[in-house]
Design a protein around this motif. Structure first.
Motif, PDB file in Angstrom:
ATOM      1  N   GLN A 148       0.848  -1.185   0.000  1.00 15.30           N
ATOM      2  CA  GLN A 148       0.000   0.000   0.000  1.00 15.30           C
ATOM      3  C   GLN A 148       0.884   1.234   0.000  1.00 15.30           C
ATOM      4  O   GLN A 148       1.841   1.312   0.770  1.00 15.30           O
ATOM      5  CB  GLN A 148      -0.903   0.022   1.234  1.00 15.30           C
ATOM      6  N   TYR A 149       0.572   2.150  -0.908  1.00 15.96           N
ATOM      7  CA  TYR A 149       1.347   3.386  -0.930  1.00 15.96           C
ATOM      8  C   TYR A 149       0.406   4.560  -0.741  1.00 15.96           C
ATOM      9  O   TYR A 149      -0.627   4.667  -1.368  1.00 15.96           O
ATOM     10  CB  TYR A 149       2.184   3.543  -2.206  1.00 15.96           C
ATOM     11  N   CYS A 150       0.755   5.384   0.194  1.00 17.40           N
ATOM     12  CA  CYS A 150      -0.047   6.546   0.563  1.00 17.40           C
ATOM     13  C   CYS A 150       0.239   7.707  -0.416  1.00 17.40           C
ATOM     14  O   CYS A 150       1.399   7.924  -0.771  1.00 17.40           O
ATOM     15  CB  CYS A 150       0.311   6.967   1.984  1.00 17.40           C
ATOM     16  N   PRO A 151      -0.794   8.392  -0.913  1.00 13.20           N
ATOM     17  CA  PRO A 151      -2.195   8.379  -0.504  1.00 13.20           C
ATOM     18  C   PRO A 151      -3.075   7.485  -1.351  1.00 13.20           C
ATOM     19  O   PRO A 151      -4.264   7.739  -1.466  1.00 13.20           O
ATOM     20  CB  PRO A 151      -2.583   9.854  -0.671  1.00 13.20           C
ATOM     21  N   SER A 152      -2.530   6.457  -2.004  1.00 10.63           N
ATOM     22  CA  SER A 152      -3.333   5.609  -2.874  1.00 10.63           C
ATOM     23  C   SER A 152      -3.835   4.380  -2.119  1.00 10.63           C
ATOM     24  O   SER A 152      -3.673   4.249  -0.916  1.00 10.63           O
ATOM     25  CB  SER A 152      -2.505   5.199  -4.091  1.00 10.63           C
ATOM     26  N   GLY A 153      -4.412   3.437  -2.856  1.00  9.13           N
ATOM     27  CA  GLY A 153      -4.935   2.210  -2.265  1.00  9.13           C
ATOM     28  C   GLY A 153      -3.919   1.100  -2.229  1.00  9.13           C
ATOM     29  O   GLY A 153      -2.726   1.317  -2.373  1.00  9.13           O
ATOM     30  N   GLY A 154      -4.367  -0.131  -2.017  1.00 14.98           N
ATOM     31  CA  GLY A 154      -3.453  -1.251  -1.838  1.00 14.98           C
ATOM     32  C   GLY A 154      -3.282  -2.094  -3.090  1.00 14.98           C
ATOM     33  O   GLY A 154      -4.150  -2.155  -3.949  1.00 14.98           O
ATOM     34  N   LEU A 155      -2.144  -2.740  -3.199  1.00 14.78           N
ATOM     35  CA  LEU A 155      -1.848  -3.672  -4.280  1.00 14.78           C
ATOM     36  C   LEU A 155      -1.421  -4.988  -3.642  1.00 14.78           C
ATOM     37  O   LEU A 155      -0.780  -4.992  -2.604  1.00 14.78           O
ATOM     38  CB  LEU A 155      -0.712  -3.136  -5.161  1.00 14.78           C
ATOM     39  N   SER A 156      -1.756  -6.091  -4.249  1.00 12.35           N
ATOM     40  CA  SER A 156      -1.394  -7.376  -3.650  1.00 12.35           C
ATOM     41  C   SER A 156      -0.659  -8.271  -4.634  1.00 12.35           C
ATOM     42  O   SER A 156      -0.896  -8.237  -5.832  1.00 12.35           O
ATOM     43  CB  SER A 156      -2.653  -8.094  -3.153  1.00 12.35           C
TER      44      SER A 156
END
Length: 446
Positions: A148-156
């Protein structure tokens, strides 16, 4: 995020700096580069992890940005021992690496959009107005690792991939960061961007003749081989035709209210997809009754609006629409309704980027901005039969004016004056017509 797209020597465009807003209009002279730029923006918004833009990224990271590469490599490897960890990189290094990739791959990227190696661009870069720290969090959860990278959402990513190929994980992480920064928070993860070409009526009527297999073999530059005599379509048009073939009666639409309004107020009838004749047959049923008509026997208004209506009714959720001359074949009254439609699409979360020669559309947008600024007075809204989704804030609009200077064209971002956008190329043409009318009348009166 305060970032601008910088373009130089692209077609007739000498230089342009753009910040895309929820509603972005490209206005101005013919043959000044508006459609070129619209196609380029379509290419950016449809870019994904397999894009040529990221060709050579791993080697670039290892050689020219070894400190960043080693930092992220160690971060990824450390997640095998720790369930949760965090690291940071600066937006400055993100922009620097992204611009390096753009300089390296821009010509191939543009050639892929236009299916022509003769189309080139001298400069394609991102400029940031301010810097910030980009926090990257990694967390082990069961069989998956979440980034997860701020301010974006999560990646898996899967744990097995992490175990055997950290470089692939690193590449995927960086590509997603670049896409997020390149496109913006809202649109980076959704690639369903549609291009509606000016010749959409012709393509819609011919879609069953120009079948998908034939397009991929005959009209994609990657399949041309030695058959240089074939003139390919541009990639946005190919993908437009693909989307018309991938409509589905089973798909649930999120745009029922817009579709109903378009059918009632613009085409005065129903656009039907699928019939006893063919599963992909498209027909028009006028409100006046009678038999349904094939599109080829329908009015120009119906065939012009039908592609967008079909995509809203039977297509996937849309992230952005690149709309070339939405006023095509529309009476001034319907041009005003088209302006209303553009704002309604924005209200439904769709980024709208359009080229236009319609002063009526621009003036309608100006009116809706003024009503928004006034706080949407209930009496005025009721009198004009407007709802909250019909108005728009002026801060959500960007208008770029193109002026043809012969050998090249200049692009200027218009600044609102007294709460409205004034397009000089429109007003100048109207003033010239008014002067001509006055001269004719004066001469007639003697």
């Amino acid at each position: 995020m305060g970032r601008r797209l910088i373009i130089e020597k692209f077609g007739k465009i000498k230089k342009a700096e753009l910040e895309i807003s929820p509603l972005t209009l490209l206005v101005g002279d013919n043959n000044s580069g508006k459609s070129y730029l619209l196609s380029l923006l379509w290419g950016i918004y449809t870019a994904d992890g397999e894009s040529v833009l990221f060709q050579g990224m791993e080697e670039l990271l290892r050689t020219d940005y070894s400190q960043v590469y080693e930092k992220l490599r160690d971060f990824i490897l450390s997640l095998k021992q720790n369930s949760e960890k965090e690291t940071q990189i600066t937006s400055q290094i993100v922009v620097e690496i992204l611009n390096h990739l753009l300089r390296q791959n821009k010509d191939q990227f543009v050639a892929g959009i236009f299916n022509s190696k003769q189309v080139i661009i001298e400069r394609l870069e991102i400029a940031a107005d301010h810097e910030f720290k980009l926090s990257i969090k990694g967390q082990s959860m069961g069989e998956r690792i979440y980034f997860q990278y701020c301010p974006s959402g999560g990646l898996s990513f899967s744990a097995e991939m992490l175990e055997y190929d950290y470089e692939l994980v690193l590449k995927m992480l960086m590509v997603n960061i670049f896409l997020w920064y390149f496109k913006g928070n809202k649109y980076y993860g959704n690639y369903n961007t549609v291009y509606l070409p000016a010749a959409r009526t012709g393509f819609l009527l011919a879609k069953n003749v120009i079948n998908q297999v034939g397009r991929q073999i005959a009209y994609d530059v990657s399949g041309l081989s030695e058959r240089g005599e074939i003139q390919p379509f541009t990639k946005p048009i190919i993908r437009f035709l693909d989307k018309l073939e991938n409509l589905s009666l089973d798909r649930k639409t999120e745009y029922d209210d817009i579709v109903s309004w378009m059918e009632e107020s613009m085409v005065h009838g129903k656009i039907q997809y699928g019939s006893k004749i063919s599963e992909s047959d498209i027909r028009y049923m006028p409100n006046s009754g009678g038999n349904s008509l094939p599109l080829r026997a329908s009015s120009a208004v119906v065939t012009e609006v039908a592609p967008l209506l079909l995509l809203l009714k039977y297509g996937r959720k849309l992230s952005a629409i690149c709309y070339e001359e939405p006023e095509m074949c529309l009476h001034p009254k319907l041009q005003q309704e088209m302006g209303r439609l553009l704002i309604r699409l924005v209200s439904h979360g769709i980024c709208m980027i359009a080229t236009t020669h319609s002063d009526i559309i621009v003036q309608h947008i100006n009116n809706m901005c003024q009503i928004k600024e006034m706080g949407c007075p209930e009496e005025l809204m009721k009198k004009l039969s407007l709802s909250a989704e019909d108005v728009i804030g002026i801060q959500d609009i960007a208008i770029y004016q193109f002026q043809d200077r012969g050998d090249d064209s200049v692009v200027e971002k218009l600044t609102p004056e007294n709460g409205e956008f004034r397009v000089k190329t429109f007003s100048n043409a109207l003033m010239e017509l008014l002067t001509q009318t006055t001269e004719v009348q004066d001469f007639e009166l003697g």
